[in-house]
Design a protein around this motif. Structure first.
Motif, PDB file in Angstrom:
ATOM      1  N   LYS A  71     -10.126  -1.732  -3.282  1.00  0.00           N
ATOM      2  CA  LYS A  71     -10.053  -0.704  -4.321  1.00  0.00           C
ATOM      3  C   LYS A  71      -9.781  -1.342  -5.675  1.00  0.00           C
ATOM      4  O   LYS A  71     -10.372  -0.941  -6.679  1.00  0.00           O
ATOM      5  CB  LYS A  71      -8.960   0.301  -3.980  1.00  0.00           C
ATOM      6  CG  LYS A  71      -9.300   1.210  -2.796  1.00  0.00           C
ATOM      7  CD  LYS A  71      -8.147   2.152  -2.506  1.00  0.00           C
ATOM      8  CE  LYS A  71      -8.481   3.045  -1.308  1.00  0.00           C
ATOM      9  NZ  LYS A  71      -7.367   3.975  -0.991  1.00  0.00           N
TER      10      LYS A  71
ATOM     11  N   TYR B  63      -0.456   2.880   3.937  1.00  0.00           N
ATOM     12  CA  TYR B  63      -0.605   1.920   5.030  1.00  0.00           C
ATOM     13  C   TYR B  63      -0.804   2.633   6.358  1.00  0.00           C
ATOM     14  O   TYR B  63      -1.633   2.233   7.177  1.00  0.00           O
ATOM     15  CB  TYR B  63       0.630   1.022   5.106  1.00  0.00           C
ATOM     16  CG  TYR B  63       0.542  -0.019   6.193  1.00  0.00           C
ATOM     17  CD1 TYR B  63      -0.340  -1.087   6.090  1.00  0.00           C
ATOM     18  CD2 TYR B  63       1.329   0.069   7.329  1.00  0.00           C
ATOM     19  CE1 TYR B  63      -0.436  -2.036   7.089  1.00  0.00           C
ATOM     20  CE2 TYR B  63       1.251  -0.870   8.332  1.00  0.00           C
ATOM     21  CZ  TYR B  63       0.356  -1.929   8.204  1.00  0.00           C
ATOM     22  OH  TYR B  63       0.261  -2.865   9.205  1.00  0.00           O
TER      23      TYR B  63
ATOM     24  N   PHE C 169      -5.553   5.813  10.998  1.00  0.00           N
ATOM     25  CA  PHE C 169      -6.215   7.062  11.368  1.00  0.00           C
ATOM     26  C   PHE C 169      -7.625   7.152  10.792  1.00  0.00           C
ATOM     27  O   PHE C 169      -8.111   8.242  10.501  1.00  0.00           O
ATOM     28  CB  PHE C 169      -5.379   8.257  10.885  1.00  0.00           C
ATOM     29  CG  PHE C 169      -4.053   8.382  11.553  1.00  0.00           C
ATOM     30  CD1 PHE C 169      -3.910   9.109  12.725  1.00  0.00           C
ATOM     31  CD2 PHE C 169      -2.933   7.755  11.017  1.00  0.00           C
ATOM     32  CE1 PHE C 169      -2.676   9.227  13.344  1.00  0.00           C
ATOM     33  CE2 PHE C 169      -1.689   7.863  11.632  1.00  0.00           C
ATOM     34  CZ  PHE C 169      -1.567   8.597  12.798  1.00  0.00           C
ATOM     35  N   LYS C 170      -8.261   6.013  10.604  1.00  0.00           N
ATOM     36  CA  LYS C 170      -9.631   5.992  10.093  1.00  0.00           C
ATOM     37  C   LYS C 170     -10.567   5.418  11.165  1.00  0.00           C
ATOM     38  O   LYS C 170     -10.641   4.189  11.329  1.00  0.00           O
ATOM     39  CB  LYS C 170      -9.710   5.136   8.821  1.00  0.00           C
ATOM     40  CG  LYS C 170      -8.926   5.686   7.646  1.00  0.00           C
ATOM     41  CD  LYS C 170      -9.076   4.782   6.438  1.00  0.00           C
ATOM     42  CE  LYS C 170      -8.323   5.320   5.243  1.00  0.00           C
ATOM     43  NZ  LYS C 170      -8.443   4.439   4.059  1.00  0.00           N
ATOM     44  N   PRO C 171     -11.317   6.271  11.862  1.00  0.00           N
ATOM     45  CA  PRO C 171     -11.185   7.734  11.959  1.00  0.00           C
ATOM     46  C   PRO C 171      -9.987   8.126  12.818  1.00  0.00           C
ATOM     47  O   PRO C 171      -9.423   7.294  13.521  1.00  0.00           O
ATOM     48  CB  PRO C 171     -12.492   8.162  12.603  1.00  0.00           C
ATOM     49  CG  PRO C 171     -12.888   6.982  13.429  1.00  0.00           C
ATOM     50  CD  PRO C 171     -12.428   5.767  12.678  1.00  0.00           C
ATOM     51  N   PHE C 172      -9.658   9.392  12.802  1.00  0.00           N
ATOM     52  CA  PHE C 172      -8.429   9.875  13.428  1.00  0.00           C
ATOM     53  C   PHE C 172      -8.390   9.597  14.922  1.00  0.00           C
ATOM     54  O   PHE C 172      -7.358   9.190  15.465  1.00  0.00           O
ATOM     55  CB  PHE C 172      -8.281  11.388  13.177  1.00  0.00           C
ATOM     56  CG  PHE C 172      -7.034  11.972  13.788  1.00  0.00           C
ATOM     57  CD1 PHE C 172      -5.823  11.872  13.127  1.00  0.00           C
ATOM     58  CD2 PHE C 172      -7.084  12.606  15.021  1.00  0.00           C
ATOM     59  CE1 PHE C 172      -4.666  12.396  13.695  1.00  0.00           C
ATOM     60  CE2 PHE C 172      -5.933  13.125  15.593  1.00  0.00           C
ATOM     61  CZ  PHE C 172      -4.718  13.024  14.922  1.00  0.00           C
TER      62      PHE C 172
ATOM     63  N   PHE D 125      -6.977   6.263  16.525  1.00  0.00           N
ATOM     64  CA  PHE D 125      -5.585   5.831  16.325  1.00  0.00           C
ATOM     65  C   PHE D 125      -5.016   5.077  17.525  1.00  0.00           C
ATOM     66  O   PHE D 125      -4.385   4.024  17.349  1.00  0.00           O
ATOM     67  CB  PHE D 125      -4.706   7.039  15.999  1.00  0.00           C
ATOM     68  CG  PHE D 125      -3.236   6.725  15.988  1.00  0.00           C
ATOM     69  CD1 PHE D 125      -2.680   5.976  14.951  1.00  0.00           C
ATOM     70  CD2 PHE D 125      -2.416   7.141  17.035  1.00  0.00           C
ATOM     71  CE1 PHE D 125      -1.325   5.671  14.947  1.00  0.00           C
ATOM     72  CE2 PHE D 125      -1.063   6.837  17.028  1.00  0.00           C
ATOM     73  CZ  PHE D 125      -0.522   6.105  15.982  1.00  0.00           C
TER      74      PHE D 125
ATOM     75  N   LYS E 264       0.800  -1.223   0.000  1.00  0.00           N
ATOM     76  CA  LYS E 264       0.000   0.000   0.000  1.00  0.00           C
ATOM     77  C   LYS E 264       0.837   1.280   0.000  1.00  0.00           C
ATOM     78  O   LYS E 264       0.288   2.368  -0.161  1.00  0.00           O
ATOM     79  CB  LYS E 264      -0.935   0.003   1.218  1.00  0.00           C
ATOM     80  CG  LYS E 264      -1.872  -1.189   1.270  1.00  0.00           C
ATOM     81  CD  LYS E 264      -2.656  -1.262   2.567  1.00  0.00           C
ATOM     82  CE  LYS E 264      -3.646  -0.151   2.682  1.00  0.00           C
ATOM     83  NZ  LYS E 264      -4.515  -0.310   3.878  1.00  0.00           N
TER      84      LYS E 264
ATOM     85  N   HIS F 182      -6.369   1.554  17.436  1.00  0.00           N
ATOM     86  CA  HIS F 182      -5.777   0.768  16.353  1.00  0.00           C
ATOM     87  C   HIS F 182      -4.365   0.301  16.735  1.00  0.00           C
ATOM     88  O   HIS F 182      -3.991  -0.848  16.474  1.00  0.00           O
ATOM     89  CB  HIS F 182      -5.712   1.585  15.063  1.00  0.00           C
ATOM     90  CG  HIS F 182      -7.037   1.783  14.406  1.00  0.00           C
ATOM     91  ND1 HIS F 182      -7.881   0.739  14.091  1.00  0.00           N
ATOM     92  CD2 HIS F 182      -7.675   2.913  13.980  1.00  0.00           C
ATOM     93  CE1 HIS F 182      -8.965   1.202  13.507  1.00  0.00           C
ATOM     94  NE2 HIS F 182      -8.874   2.521  13.438  1.00  0.00           N
TER      95      HIS F 182
ATOM     96  N   ASP G 250      -7.950  -2.918   2.385  1.00  0.00           N
ATOM     97  CA  ASP G 250      -8.368  -1.669   1.740  1.00  0.00           C
ATOM     98  C   ASP G 250      -7.817  -1.601   0.327  1.00  0.00           C
ATOM     99  O   ASP G 250      -8.502  -1.216  -0.611  1.00  0.00           O
ATOM    100  CB  ASP G 250      -7.873  -0.466   2.552  1.00  0.00           C
ATOM    101  CG  ASP G 250      -8.616  -0.326   3.871  1.00  0.00           C
ATOM    102  OD1 ASP G 250      -9.703  -0.918   3.982  1.00  0.00           O
ATOM    103  OD2 ASP G 250      -8.102   0.368   4.759  1.00  0.00           O
TER     104      ASP G 250
ATOM    105  N   ALA H 240      -2.150   5.439   6.809  1.00  0.00           N
ATOM    106  CA  ALA H 240      -3.431   6.153   6.830  1.00  0.00           C
ATOM    107  C   ALA H 240      -4.541   5.318   7.451  1.00  0.00           C
ATOM    108  O   ALA H 240      -5.453   5.873   8.078  1.00  0.00           O
ATOM    109  CB  ALA H 240      -3.813   6.568   5.411  1.00  0.00           C
ATOM    110  N   HIS H 241      -4.472   3.967   7.299  1.00  0.00           N
ATOM    111  CA  HIS H 241      -5.585   3.167   7.802  1.00  0.00           C
ATOM    112  C   HIS H 241      -5.621   3.122   9.323  1.00  0.00           C
ATOM    113  O   HIS H 241      -6.630   2.742   9.914  1.00  0.00           O
ATOM    114  CB  HIS H 241      -5.527   1.749   7.212  1.00  0.00           C
ATOM    115  CG  HIS H 241      -4.712   0.776   8.005  1.00  0.00           C
ATOM    116  ND1 HIS H 241      -3.354   0.681   7.886  1.00  0.00           N
ATOM    117  CD2 HIS H 241      -5.076  -0.161   8.919  1.00  0.00           C
ATOM    118  CE1 HIS H 241      -2.904  -0.267   8.684  1.00  0.00           C
ATOM    119  NE2 HIS H 241      -3.926  -0.792   9.327  1.00  0.00           N
TER     120      HIS H 241
END
Length: 226
Positions: free
Chosen positions: A223, A135, A140-143, A146, A130, A149, A219, A137-138
């Protein structure tokens, strides 16, 4: 001398070096696997494969299909590592049936090392597939999730190690109790149960590692499928 009467690691002194007997057993597993691989490689045949070759080819095809079903197009990146993980952990679990040895996976340090290897491979492949930014970024989904996660990544690896350690250790404790009661006439069905448990725990460790890896790159897969 590697102890044959117990299951907990001991400190051994070899010259000026002090190491655990777990390390010696793990090295023994490595030498066994390397030696077996060298011997098998010499006997590989395209036209007259041996029974061992046919068995290993069947297992290889099954593992490859399993990885492909879970990881889709990226399965070849993870397949060598997962096959090594299954083979190494399985042999570590089963070496206890040899007199004088006990499974190194009944020492928590060994499952932790396997879990840490899976942790590194998961993030390495995630970044490779990714990209570093994609990589990261996932997480921080949602921020605001974090920290959760990050905690989940750590607890997954710890759970992998503790699960393998607990199951193998409990099996060794039961075997030790039965040996104390029955002596050398340990029931053969329990030995088969020990074999099944060792193979199953190695399989589950690999499958869970594969599932966590799939989550890390799903993810990207979604896509591409869209």
């Amino acid at each position: 001398m590697i102890k044959s009467w117990g299951i907990f690691p001991e400190e051994l002194i070899i010259g000026p070096v002090e190491i655990r007997d777990t390390v010696l057993i793990t090295w023994s597993v490595m030498f066994i696997l390397i030696g077996f691989s060298v011997l098998l490689r010499r006997k590989l045949s395209l036209y007259q494969p041996s029974r061992w070759q046919l068995l290993l080819e069947a297992l290889m095809e099954g593992a490859e299909k399993l990885c492909q079903d879970i990881l889709k197009k990226d399965y070849l990146r993870a397949l060598p590592f997962l096959l090594t993980l299954w083979l190494f952990i399985g042999t570590c679990n089963l070496i206890g049936i040899i007199p004088g040895f006990y499974p190194p996976t009944s020492d928590l340090s060994t499952p932790l090392a396997f879990a840490f290897s899976a942790f590194l491979m998961r993030h390495f492949l995630g970044i490779q597939i990714k990209g570093f930014k994609g990589y990261l970024a996932h997480f921080f989904k949602p921020f605001f999730l974090f920290p959760l996660h990050l905690l989940a990544e750590l607890t997954r690896s710890l759970a992998l190690a503790v699960r393998l350690f607990g199951n193998i250790l409990s099996g060794e404790i039961v075997a030790l109790i039965l040996l104390g009661i029955a002596g050398l006439i340990l029931p053969i069905p329990f030995i088969f149960l020990h074999l099944i448990l060792g193979v199953l725990q190695a399989y589950l460790f690999g499958i869970l590692s594969l599932a966590f890896l799939s989550q890390a790159i799903e993810d990207n897969q979604n896509k591409e499928e869209i």
